[in-house]
Scaffold this active site. Structure first.
Site, PDB file in Angstrom:
ATOM      1  CB  SER A  31      38.661  36.713  52.096  1.00 29.14           C
ATOM      2  OG  SER A  31      37.982  36.895  51.029  1.00 29.14           O
ATOM      3  CD  GLU A 103      37.948  41.540  44.276  1.00 29.18           C
ATOM      4  OE1 GLU A 103      38.175  41.374  43.445  1.00 29.18           O
ATOM      5  OE2 GLU A 103      38.312  42.144  45.232  1.00 29.18           O
TER       6      GLU A 103
END
Ligand code: DCP
Length: 230
Positions: A31, A103
């Site tokens: 993404s 992340e």
């Protein structure tokens, strides 16, 4: 408070952080989380944690990510136990700057990836239960601070295109349906609120656009990401 506090020369100590703040970047596979982190890594006073995926691909020569994609039922528990450990390591590393960006999180590892393997009947219930017990123990006993979740909201199709283009070898067998399932769990968790609790406020950034436009988006959302009102 704001993030304008400035550290004295030398190393950071926790006392110098009048306002330390931790942000997790969430979103489907491919993404654009890494691009987002790279953008913010250029900013002063932000610590960006390198993604542990390199560890998952090489644990003393074992490629856990590769094994998992080859045979999910056999190896998902192996990868996900190690993912859980590396995420816990990241969440508990001493801070080196007032703002930390990382992340994903230990939460999405469990609520999205483990959940997906289990629901699609590729992870045996016994493996799911063992991971769940570990997860519950961790979140009840370890202080994991998350102040903001930035959700890069994409369509599964856009992620699929990026995934094919980037040619990470292990992922080439990932079908679109897998990304659709991950997407749906993310939406149910962070948007529809029908799945588990959310550990922090969520900022949604539409992320189907090309790189240039995404960088502009980050520029525009800079303030909202780094100093949301609280
Ligand atoms: N993965 C997994 N289980 C997890 C987390 C990730 O199986 N709990 C897998 C999915 C990907 C690989 O690990 O094949 C890397 O996942 P990420 O989405 O974290 O990293 P990307 O590099 O794909 O992110 P982006 O492209 O958004 O930067």
């Amino acid at each position: 408070s704001s993030h304008s506090c400035v550290a004295k020369e030398g190393t950071w100590s926790e006392a110098q952080f009048c306002c330390w703040f931790q942000i997790c970047i969430e979103g489907n596979i491919a993404s654009g989380k890494t691009t987002c982190l790279e953008y913010f890594a250029k900013t002063n006073n932000i610590e960006v944690l390198p993604e542990p995926v390199s560890k998952w691909r090489n644990l003393r020569g074992h490629n856990l990510l590769g094994l998992m994609y080859e045979d999910v039922s056999r190896w998902a528990i192996t990868l996900q136990s190690y993912v859980q450990l590396t995420m816990l390591e990241q969440h508990t590393l001493p801070l080196t700057a007032p703002i930390r960006m990382m992340e994903r999180s230990i939460y999405s590892a469990k609520y999205i990836f483990v959940e997906n393997h289990y629901r699609s009947c590729r992870m045996p219930a016994v493996d799911y239960e063992v991971l769940s017990q570990w997860f519950q123990w961790i979140i009840s006993n370890v202080k994991i601070q998350i102040d903001l979740i930035v959700y890069l909201q994409t369509s599964p199709e856009a992620c699929y295109k990026r995934l094919r283009n980037r040619c990470r070898e292990e992922e080439q067998i990932v079908p679109l349906e897998y990304l659709v399932a991950i997407h749906q769990l993310y939406e149910d968790w962070l948007i529809n609120h029908t799945l588990f609790t959310i550990p922090a406020p969520v900022l949604v950034i539409p992320a189907d656009h090309d790189l240039q436009k995404m960088l502009k988006r980050y520029e525009k959302n800079w303030e909202r990401i780094l100093s949301p009102s609280r």
